[in-house]
Write a protein that holds these residues in place. Structure first.
Motif, short mmCIF file in Angstrom:
data_model
loop_
_atom_site.label_atom_id
_atom_site.label_comp_id
_atom_site.label_asym_id
_atom_site.label_seq_id
_atom_site.Cartn_x
_atom_site.Cartn_y
_atom_site.Cartn_z
N LYS A 54 -4.51 14.85 -23.73
CA LYS A 54 -3.68 15.91 -22.83
C LYS A 54 -2.39 15.49 -22.28
CE LYS A 54 -7.05 16.48 -19.63
NZ LYS A 54 -7.28 17.64 -18.02
N PRO A 55 -1.43 15.03 -22.99
CA PRO A 55 -0.09 14.47 -23.03
C PRO A 55 0.98 14.41 -22.08
CG PRO A 55 0.15 15.82 -25.12
CD PRO A 55 -1.15 15.91 -24.62
N TYR A 56 1.12 14.38 -21.03
CA TYR A 56 2.06 14.48 -19.62
C TYR A 56 3.44 14.01 -19.74
CZ TYR A 56 0.63 10.89 -17.14
OH TYR A 56 0.27 9.53 -17.30
N THR A 57 3.31 14.53 -18.83
CA THR A 57 5.08 14.02 -18.38
C THR A 57 5.72 14.52 -17.22
OG1 THR A 57 7.51 13.08 -18.35
CG2 THR A 57 6.50 15.84 -19.38
N GLY A 58 6.23 14.29 -15.36
CA GLY A 58 7.22 14.42 -15.05
C GLY A 58 7.02 13.91 -13.78
N PHE A 59 6.94 13.66 -12.35
CA PHE A 59 8.25 13.10 -11.13
C PHE A 59 6.79 12.88 -10.80
CE2 PHE A 59 10.90 16.33 -13.58
CZ PHE A 59 11.54 15.04 -14.11
N TYR A 60 7.61 12.03 -9.57
CA TYR A 60 6.72 11.39 -9.19
C TYR A 60 6.96 10.93 -7.30
CZ TYR A 60 7.13 6.86 -10.29
OH TYR A 60 8.05 5.59 -10.75
N MET A 61 6.96 10.70 -6.73
CA MET A 61 6.80 10.66 -5.10
C MET A 61 5.85 9.45 -4.50
SD MET A 61 8.42 12.11 -1.36
CE MET A 61 6.81 13.16 -0.99
N ARG A 62 6.60 8.46 -3.70
CA ARG A 62 5.40 7.37 -3.66
C ARG A 62 6.01 6.92 -2.04
NH1 ARG A 62 6.17 3.70 -7.27
NH2 ARG A 62 7.32 2.31 -5.74
N ILE A 63 5.37 6.96 -1.48
CA ILE A 63 5.70 6.50 0.18
C ILE A 63 5.14 5.35 0.55
CG2 ILE A 63 5.20 7.35 2.27
CD1 ILE A 63 4.98 10.56 1.45
N ASN A 64 5.69 4.28 0.25
CA ASN A 64 5.67 3.18 1.06
C ASN A 64 4.67 2.85 1.97
OD1 ASN A 64 5.88 2.01 -2.14
ND2 ASN A 64 8.61 1.43 -1.68
N MET A 65 3.46 2.22 2.42
CA MET A 65 3.29 2.61 4.17
C MET A 65 3.29 1.31 4.59
SD MET A 65 0.40 5.91 3.98
CE MET A 65 -0.41 5.16 1.80
N MET A 66 2.87 0.66 3.68
CA MET A 66 2.99 -1.21 4.00
C MET A 66 3.55 -2.37 2.88
SD MET A 66 1.04 -4.14 3.92
CE MET A 66 -0.85 -3.82 3.03
N SER A 67 3.60 -2.88 3.16
CA SER A 67 4.30 -4.48 2.80
C SER A 67 4.74 -5.15 3.31
CB SER A 67 5.52 -3.56 1.48
OG SER A 67 5.74 -4.95 0.90
N LYS A 68 3.77 -6.29 3.24
CA LYS A 68 3.85 -7.48 3.77
C LYS A 68 3.78 -8.17 2.86
CE LYS A 68 1.45 -5.99 8.45
NZ LYS A 68 0.86 -6.28 9.27
N THR A 69 4.89 -10.20 2.98
CA THR A 69 4.62 -10.74 2.27
C THR A 69 4.15 -12.01 2.60
OG1 THR A 69 6.27 -10.15 0.83
CG2 THR A 69 6.06 -12.45 1.36
N LYS A 70 3.37 -13.34 2.48
CA LYS A 70 2.99 -14.55 3.00
C LYS A 70 3.94 -15.82 2.09
CE LYS A 70 -0.82 -16.71 5.22
NZ LYS A 70 -2.73 -16.35 4.97
N LEU A 105 0.59 -1.13 0.09
CA LEU A 105 -0.38 0.21 0.01
C LEU A 105 0.75 1.26 0.29
CD1 LEU A 105 -2.99 0.86 0.23
CD2 LEU A 105 -2.55 1.13 2.41
N GLY A 106 0.27 2.01 -0.92
CA GLY A 106 1.55 3.24 -1.00
C GLY A 106 1.12 4.99 -1.38
N LEU A 107 1.18 5.51 -0.80
CA LEU A 107 0.76 6.85 -1.15
C LEU A 107 1.40 7.53 -2.29
CD1 LEU A 107 -1.00 9.51 -0.77
CD2 LEU A 107 0.55 10.41 1.21
N THR A 108 1.43 8.05 -3.81
CA THR A 108 1.66 8.62 -4.66
C THR A 108 1.47 10.16 -4.44
OG1 THR A 108 2.20 6.97 -5.87
CG2 THR A 108 2.06 8.54 -6.79
#
Length: 235
Positions: free
Chosen positions: A131-147, A110-113
């Protein structure tokens, strides 16, 4: 009289052009819902890449940055959920008895971009715009679990001789916890990247596609690329 008519016609065309330019330069805001297919490339020998499927719910807000050009900065925020799963089964016969095992692995994240895109709006008519676009992003990884689950099936005749539970497990790991996944397996909390795509506005509704790639690794020798397809509406 002819000169006056020509002047009036010229003024009307100029006003129409100004109105058209103003419509092109109108910013927007709205909600988006999208499907995401995330490719995690593992730079290990004989390692298979991981494919995550998921979705994003986001809010977008655009700001006009040029008075005479339909040029915008679009930002906002989105919540992303994605899941990867695989399983592997094997069986073997020994002395007429069959032993089988199944290993199931899944990862949820789960993340916030937060994106910042440069958008150029091309009005096709009063209801359609590309509307073509280009740019940058930041993603905050809030949760990651492996079973990780292993199950073993033994012949009934082996009951009391071999205990299948000695070879089974059912574990869950926090991918941000180095004590659980090790130094090489630990995930990063923050990702940055570059993206490109295009959106087609149909009145207040829109559809779009895009591709993004992370600058930094999400874990040791693991890097993400994301294909997305979006639908949404502006208000």
């Amino acid at each position: 009289m002819k000169k006056i008519r020509t002047l009036i016609a010229t003024l009307l065309l100029a006003c129409a052009g100004m109105s058209y330019a103003q419509a092109e330069s109108t910013p927007w805001k709205g909600f988006r819902f999208g499907y995401d297919h995330t490719f995690v490339n593992l730079d290990y020998e004989d390692a298979d890449d991981m494919d995550f499927n998921g979705f994003t719910v986001s809010y977008a807000h655009a700001f006009n940055i040029a008075k005479k050009l339909p040029l915008f900065i679009e930002t906002g925020a989105g919540i992303n959920f994605s899941r990867y799963s695989e399983d592997e089964s094997a069986s073997e016969s020994i002395g007429g008895y069959t032993i089988s095992a199944k290993n199931e692995i899944s990862t949820n994240m789960l993340g916030l971009t937060i994106p910042v895109n440069l958008v150029y709006k091309v009005s096709i008519n009063d209801k359609l715009a590309l509307k073509p676009y280009t740019g940058f992003y930041m993603r905050i990884n809030m949760m990651s679990k492996t079973k990780d689950k292993m199950s073993v099936n033994l012949p009934p005749e082996w009951e009391g001789i071999v205990d299948a539970s000695d070879y089974e497990w059912d574990e869950e790991y926090n991918n941000f916890d180095e004590d659980e996944v090790g130094e090489d397996g630990k995930w990063n909390r923050v990702q940055g990247g570059w993206q490109i795509g295009a959106t087609l506005d149909i009145s207040k509704f829109n559809v779009g596609i895009g591709y993004a790639i992370d600058f930094n690794e999400i874990a040791e020798k693991a890097r993400c690329g994301i294909f997305s397809a979006r639908i949404g509406f502006n208000f």
